[in-house]
Motif scaffolding. Structure first.
Motif, PDB file in Angstrom:
ATOM      1  N   SER A 226     -25.332  75.104 -22.035  1.00  0.00           N
ATOM      2  CA  SER A 226     -24.332  75.016 -22.310  1.00  0.00           C
ATOM      3  C   SER A 226     -24.158  76.561 -23.912  1.00  0.00           C
ATOM      4  O   SER A 226     -23.343  76.487 -24.057  1.00  0.00           O
ATOM      5  CB  SER A 226     -24.173  73.466 -23.203  1.00  0.00           C
ATOM      6  N   ALA A 227     -24.900  77.038 -23.977  1.00  0.00           N
ATOM      7  CA  ALA A 227     -25.424  77.286 -25.157  1.00  0.00           C
ATOM      8  C   ALA A 227     -24.685  79.099 -24.550  1.00  0.00           C
ATOM      9  O   ALA A 227     -24.662  79.668 -25.699  1.00  0.00           O
ATOM     10  CB  ALA A 227     -26.555  77.771 -26.146  1.00  0.00           C
ATOM     11  N   LEU A 228     -25.113  79.365 -23.554  1.00  0.00           N
ATOM     12  CA  LEU A 228     -24.945  80.657 -22.848  1.00  0.00           C
ATOM     13  C   LEU A 228     -23.381  80.624 -22.628  1.00  0.00           C
ATOM     14  O   LEU A 228     -22.972  82.122 -22.294  1.00  0.00           O
ATOM     15  CB  LEU A 228     -25.611  81.134 -21.923  1.00  0.00           C
ATOM     16  N   THR A 229     -22.599  79.983 -22.757  1.00  0.00           N
ATOM     17  CA  THR A 229     -21.172  79.959 -21.968  1.00  0.00           C
ATOM     18  C   THR A 229     -20.369  79.623 -23.813  1.00  0.00           C
ATOM     19  O   THR A 229     -20.593  78.038 -23.670  1.00  0.00           O
ATOM     20  CB  THR A 229     -21.041  79.953 -21.001  1.00  0.00           C
ATOM     21  N   ASP A 230     -18.996  80.112 -23.301  1.00  0.00           N
ATOM     22  CA  ASP A 230     -17.998  79.254 -24.623  1.00  0.00           C
ATOM     23  C   ASP A 230     -17.238  78.231 -23.149  1.00  0.00           C
ATOM     24  O   ASP A 230     -15.955  77.145 -23.486  1.00  0.00           O
ATOM     25  CB  ASP A 230     -16.991  79.489 -24.588  1.00  0.00           C
ATOM     26  N   GLN A 231     -17.192  77.749 -21.881  1.00  0.00           N
ATOM     27  CA  GLN A 231     -16.900  77.124 -20.712  1.00  0.00           C
ATOM     28  C   GLN A 231     -17.751  75.789 -20.620  1.00  0.00           C
ATOM     29  O   GLN A 231     -18.387  75.810 -19.604  1.00  0.00           O
ATOM     30  CB  GLN A 231     -15.974  77.910 -19.473  1.00  0.00           C
ATOM     31  N   ALA A 232     -17.462  74.722 -20.697  1.00  0.00           N
ATOM     32  CA  ALA A 232     -17.877  73.575 -20.001  1.00  0.00           C
ATOM     33  C   ALA A 232     -18.744  73.557 -18.733  1.00  0.00           C
ATOM     34  O   ALA A 232     -19.191  73.391 -18.353  1.00  0.00           O
ATOM     35  CB  ALA A 232     -17.559  72.032 -21.290  1.00  0.00           C
ATOM     36  N   LEU A 233     -17.883  73.595 -17.993  1.00  0.00           N
ATOM     37  CA  LEU A 233     -17.306  73.510 -16.589  1.00  0.00           C
ATOM     38  C   LEU A 233     -18.825  75.099 -15.599  1.00  0.00           C
ATOM     39  O   LEU A 233     -19.725  74.451 -15.522  1.00  0.00           O
ATOM     40  CB  LEU A 233     -16.341  73.950 -15.939  1.00  0.00           C
ATOM     41  N   VAL A 234     -18.701  76.131 -16.701  1.00  0.00           N
ATOM     42  CA  VAL A 234     -19.539  76.394 -16.677  1.00  0.00           C
ATOM     43  C   VAL A 234     -20.661  76.941 -16.835  1.00  0.00           C
ATOM     44  O   VAL A 234     -21.936  76.272 -16.025  1.00  0.00           O
ATOM     45  CB  VAL A 234     -19.327  78.350 -17.068  1.00  0.00           C
ATOM     46  N   ALA A 235     -20.973  75.892 -17.844  1.00  0.00           N
ATOM     47  CA  ALA A 235     -22.549  75.342 -18.389  1.00  0.00           C
ATOM     48  C   ALA A 235     -23.014  74.111 -17.366  1.00  0.00           C
ATOM     49  O   ALA A 235     -24.046  74.305 -17.019  1.00  0.00           O
ATOM     50  CB  ALA A 235     -21.787  75.047 -20.146  1.00  0.00           C
ATOM     51  N   LEU A 236     -21.978  73.085 -16.749  1.00  0.00           N
ATOM     52  CA  LEU A 236     -22.381  72.101 -15.990  1.00  0.00           C
ATOM     53  C   LEU A 236     -23.293  72.849 -14.748  1.00  0.00           C
ATOM     54  O   LEU A 236     -24.140  72.919 -14.278  1.00  0.00           O
ATOM     55  CB  LEU A 236     -21.161  71.759 -15.268  1.00  0.00           C
ATOM     56  N   VAL A 237     -22.362  73.881 -14.335  1.00  0.00           N
ATOM     57  CA  VAL A 237     -22.715  74.754 -12.916  1.00  0.00           C
ATOM     58  C   VAL A 237     -23.557  75.403 -12.902  1.00  0.00           C
ATOM     59  O   VAL A 237     -24.623  75.137 -12.113  1.00  0.00           O
ATOM     60  CB  VAL A 237     -21.775  75.456 -11.950  1.00  0.00           C
ATOM     61  N   LEU A 238     -23.774  76.121 -14.134  1.00  0.00           N
ATOM     62  CA  LEU A 238     -25.117  76.627 -14.459  1.00  0.00           C
ATOM     63  C   LEU A 238     -26.684  76.268 -14.647  1.00  0.00           C
ATOM     64  O   LEU A 238     -28.094  76.122 -13.981  1.00  0.00           O
ATOM     65  CB  LEU A 238     -25.224  77.955 -15.944  1.00  0.00           C
TER      66      LEU A 238
ATOM     67  N   GLU B 210     -17.920  73.450 -28.831  1.00  0.00           N
ATOM     68  CA  GLU B 210     -18.355  74.011 -30.834  1.00  0.00           C
ATOM     69  C   GLU B 210     -17.316  75.829 -30.222  1.00  0.00           C
ATOM     70  O   GLU B 210     -17.143  76.525 -31.123  1.00  0.00           O
ATOM     71  CB  GLU B 210     -19.688  73.939 -30.670  1.00  0.00           C
ATOM     72  N   GLN B 211     -18.395  77.060 -29.507  1.00  0.00           N
ATOM     73  CA  GLN B 211     -17.867  77.999 -29.153  1.00  0.00           C
ATOM     74  C   GLN B 211     -16.286  78.205 -28.786  1.00  0.00           C
ATOM     75  O   GLN B 211     -15.026  78.888 -29.169  1.00  0.00           O
ATOM     76  CB  GLN B 211     -18.696  78.521 -28.207  1.00  0.00           C
ATOM     77  N   ARG B 212     -15.810  77.062 -28.024  1.00  0.00           N
ATOM     78  CA  ARG B 212     -14.739  77.137 -27.487  1.00  0.00           C
ATOM     79  C   ARG B 212     -13.771  76.930 -29.009  1.00  0.00           C
ATOM     80  O   ARG B 212     -12.109  77.777 -28.581  1.00  0.00           O
ATOM     81  CB  ARG B 212     -14.506  76.656 -26.510  1.00  0.00           C
ATOM     82  N   LEU B 213     -13.691  75.803 -29.177  1.00  0.00           N
ATOM     83  CA  LEU B 213     -12.972  75.796 -30.859  1.00  0.00           C
ATOM     84  C   LEU B 213     -12.687  76.151 -31.793  1.00  0.00           C
ATOM     85  O   LEU B 213     -12.695  76.007 -32.960  1.00  0.00           O
ATOM     86  CB  LEU B 213     -13.246  73.901 -30.912  1.00  0.00           C
ATOM     87  N   GLY B 214     -14.582  76.945 -32.172  1.00  0.00           N
ATOM     88  CA  GLY B 214     -14.226  77.339 -32.859  1.00  0.00           C
ATOM     89  C   GLY B 214     -15.012  77.466 -34.538  1.00  0.00           C
ATOM     90  O   GLY B 214     -15.110  77.589 -35.293  1.00  0.00           O
ATOM     91  N   THR B 215     -15.417  75.949 -33.658  1.00  0.00           N
ATOM     92  CA  THR B 215     -16.398  75.126 -34.902  1.00  0.00           C
ATOM     93  C   THR B 215     -17.712  75.819 -35.687  1.00  0.00           C
ATOM     94  O   THR B 215     -18.714  75.184 -35.911  1.00  0.00           O
ATOM     95  CB  THR B 215     -16.603  74.020 -34.660  1.00  0.00           C
ATOM     96  N   LEU B 216     -18.115  76.700 -33.834  1.00  0.00           N
ATOM     97  CA  LEU B 216     -19.737  77.617 -33.920  1.00  0.00           C
ATOM     98  C   LEU B 216     -20.217  78.074 -35.282  1.00  0.00           C
ATOM     99  O   LEU B 216     -21.243  78.276 -35.926  1.00  0.00           O
ATOM    100  CB  LEU B 216     -19.882  78.127 -32.730  1.00  0.00           C
ATOM    101  N   ASP B 217     -18.661  78.775 -35.596  1.00  0.00           N
ATOM    102  CA  ASP B 217     -18.912  79.568 -37.289  1.00  0.00           C
ATOM    103  C   ASP B 217     -18.883  78.745 -38.290  1.00  0.00           C
ATOM    104  O   ASP B 217     -20.274  78.807 -38.675  1.00  0.00           O
ATOM    105  CB  ASP B 217     -17.653  80.622 -37.120  1.00  0.00           C
TER     106      ASP B 217
END
Length: 251
Positions: free
Chosen positions: A171-183, A93-100
């Motif tokens: 996932s809410a803390l980053t706009d990168q899915a891979l980073v969210a997975l690792v975290l 949502e953050q990466r694609l800009g649909t979060l707004d």
């Protein structure tokens, strides 16, 4: 509540419309099936050896030698599955800009948080439901302890809820899915192995370890402290997630 269900259904559909969702579903069912067949094969081999030993008084129970190890293996798989299911929840949502659009919609932060989490939890529940046939297949061959079966699946449902809450928050803390997975996986792994630092079950590190609370429930030993642990962990993550969602509206 209707809005929460609508968001949850959207999340489940989005998972089923992507290759990630089907890869997770197929991989999970393949591995759980392989674990189950290996456990059954080992159980039959060991029980056959005991049947030809006239001096043995060992009795192999279905709970100790099949159900408990199976639930333990599934719990370990959930450590990877839940971060994979939730990694795109808010990150995309953050990466694609649909979060707004989501943040400015006439939907409360609680509804967004619970809807996103509910969708991930429903998908994990679907995965668990697909494994029910394995223990139920033992019914014609022996008395299956319903308490152990219910306790084992309850432990997996509670574990799945807690891990989905952690993953959605990551996932809410980053706009990168891979980073969210690792975290998410890193935090989950720490919570799993922290109990190894002190084997005393009454110690603080053991009490905050996920493995400590899953182990007894997988054998059908249901305790209020174990249920409370998962409820509190899930609740804390949901509250933190709600605060994160609310912060986007004031950014």
């Amino acid at each position: 509540m209707r809005v929460v269900w609508a968001i949850a259904r959207r999340e489940v559909r989005s998972l089923l419309h992507t290759a990630t969702g089907w890869l997770v579903l197929g991989g999970f069912l393949f591995l759980t099936g392989a674990f189950w067949l290996a456990l059954v094969d080992n159980y039959l081999a060991r029980s056959g050896d005991l049947a030809y030993d006239p001096y043995s008084d060992v009795r192999m129970s279905l709970v100790d030698h099949l159900l408990a190890p199976f639930f333990g293996n599934v719990a370990i798989l959930l450590l990877v599955v839940c971060p994979a299911v939730t990694m795109r929840s808010f990150a995309d949502e953050q990466r694609l800009g649909t979060l707004d659009l989501l943040a400015t919609s006439p939907v409360s932060a609680w509804q967004i948080a619970l809807g996103k989490l509910g969708g991930a939890w429903a998908f994990v529940g679907l995965l668990l439901a697909c494994t029910l046939w394995m223990p139920l297949a033992l019914t014609p061959f022996g008395a299956l302890d319903p308490g152990a079966l219910a306790g084992g699946y309850l432990s997996l449902v509670l574990l799945g809820a807690a891990l989905c809450a952690l993953g959605t928050l990551a996932s809410a803390l980053t706009d990168q899915a891979l980073v969210a997975l690792v975290l998410s996986f890193s935090v989950t792994l720490v919570l799993w192995i922290v109990g190894w630092l002190n084997p005393d079950p009454t110690s603080f590190v053991s009490q905050i370890s996920i493995a400590t609370h899953v182990g007894d429930m997988a054998r059908g030993a249901l305790r209020a402290s174990d249920v409370a642990y998962f409820v509190l962990l899930s609740g804390w993550c949901v509250v933190a997630l709600r605060q994160r969602v609310a912060s986007w509206r004031y950014a």
